[in-house]
Write a protein that holds these residues in place. Structure first.
Motif: not given
Length: 216
Positions: A6-7, A56-61, A80-85
């Motif tokens: 879910a990206v 498993a679930v893969i998300v980015d928010t 999945l995250a960035t340094t500013s997430s």
């Protein structure tokens, strides 16, 4: 594994799905949609989990993570995250910082699989494209299937250096940290020499500062 991706980013979603499917995973992808409909699409996909449970679930928010955590708390999650997430309200089982390689993604999925099977995330160490399988005493680089051809002592030295997390480790500390058999300074120096050659062939660097070493 049966995975839900879910990206929100179209390119990232397709790239992740392709990588996972080529590795043999069964993937259900929530198609990135128009603004305002992605959240409901994630909810609909998770409702289907009752009939064919996801591993498993893969998300980015954080929003998708919160939805997954509340609807399917038994399912492992990878954020999945960035340094500013922003810090998520719900804690994922693992966080993978972007950008990342296919190898890193597959290693994290393998880690979640082990956790689901009771082996625990502590049985693996992931540093970029380098993965250590602590349970089976194997090292992988740019692959999750082909172990590097390391001797027992070479593996022990590599594990000690990786656990130092970028810090220089001197010969005395290596001797103290490597147990189970006698490893004198000469043997460790020899293992460092042969390990350095193998790491360079794989694309890794063994840095030296005097009689201290680190893996980069």
């Amino acid at each position: 594994m049966r995975l839900l991706v879910a990206v929100e980013g179209v390119a990232l979603s397709r790239a992740i799905t392709g990588t996972l499917e080529r590795a043999g995973h069964v993937v259900t992808t929530v198609e990135p949609a128009l603004a305002g409909t992605f959240g409901s699409a994630v909810t609909d996909a998770l409702r289907d989990d009752e009939n064919a449970p996801f591993d498993a679930v893969i998300v980015d928010t954080p929003q998708a993570l919160a939805t997954a955590s509340s609807m399917t708390p038994h399912v492992r999650s990878l954020l999945l995250a960035t340094t500013s997430s922003p810090a998520p309200e719900h804690s994922p089982d693992a966080t993978l910082r972007m950008p990342f390689s296919d190898t890193e993604l597959l290693a994290y999925v393998e880690m979640l699989s082990r956790e689901s099977n009771g082996l625990g995330a502590k049985s693996m160490i992931i540093r970029g494209d380098l993965t250590l399988d602590l349970a089976n005493r194997k090292a992988y680089f740019a692959s999750t299937h082909r172990p590097m051809p390391l001797s027992r002592l070479e593996y022990d030295v590599l594990e000690a250096l990786v656990k130092a997390n970028g810090r220089f480790v001197d010969l005395e500390e290596l001797q103290r940290g490597i147990g189970g058999y006698f490893a004198g300074e000469g043997l460790i120096r020899s293992a460092l020499y042969t390990l350095d050659r193998k790491l360079r062939r794989a694309g890794l660097n063994l840095n030296r500062h005097g009689d201290s070493f680190r893996v980069m």
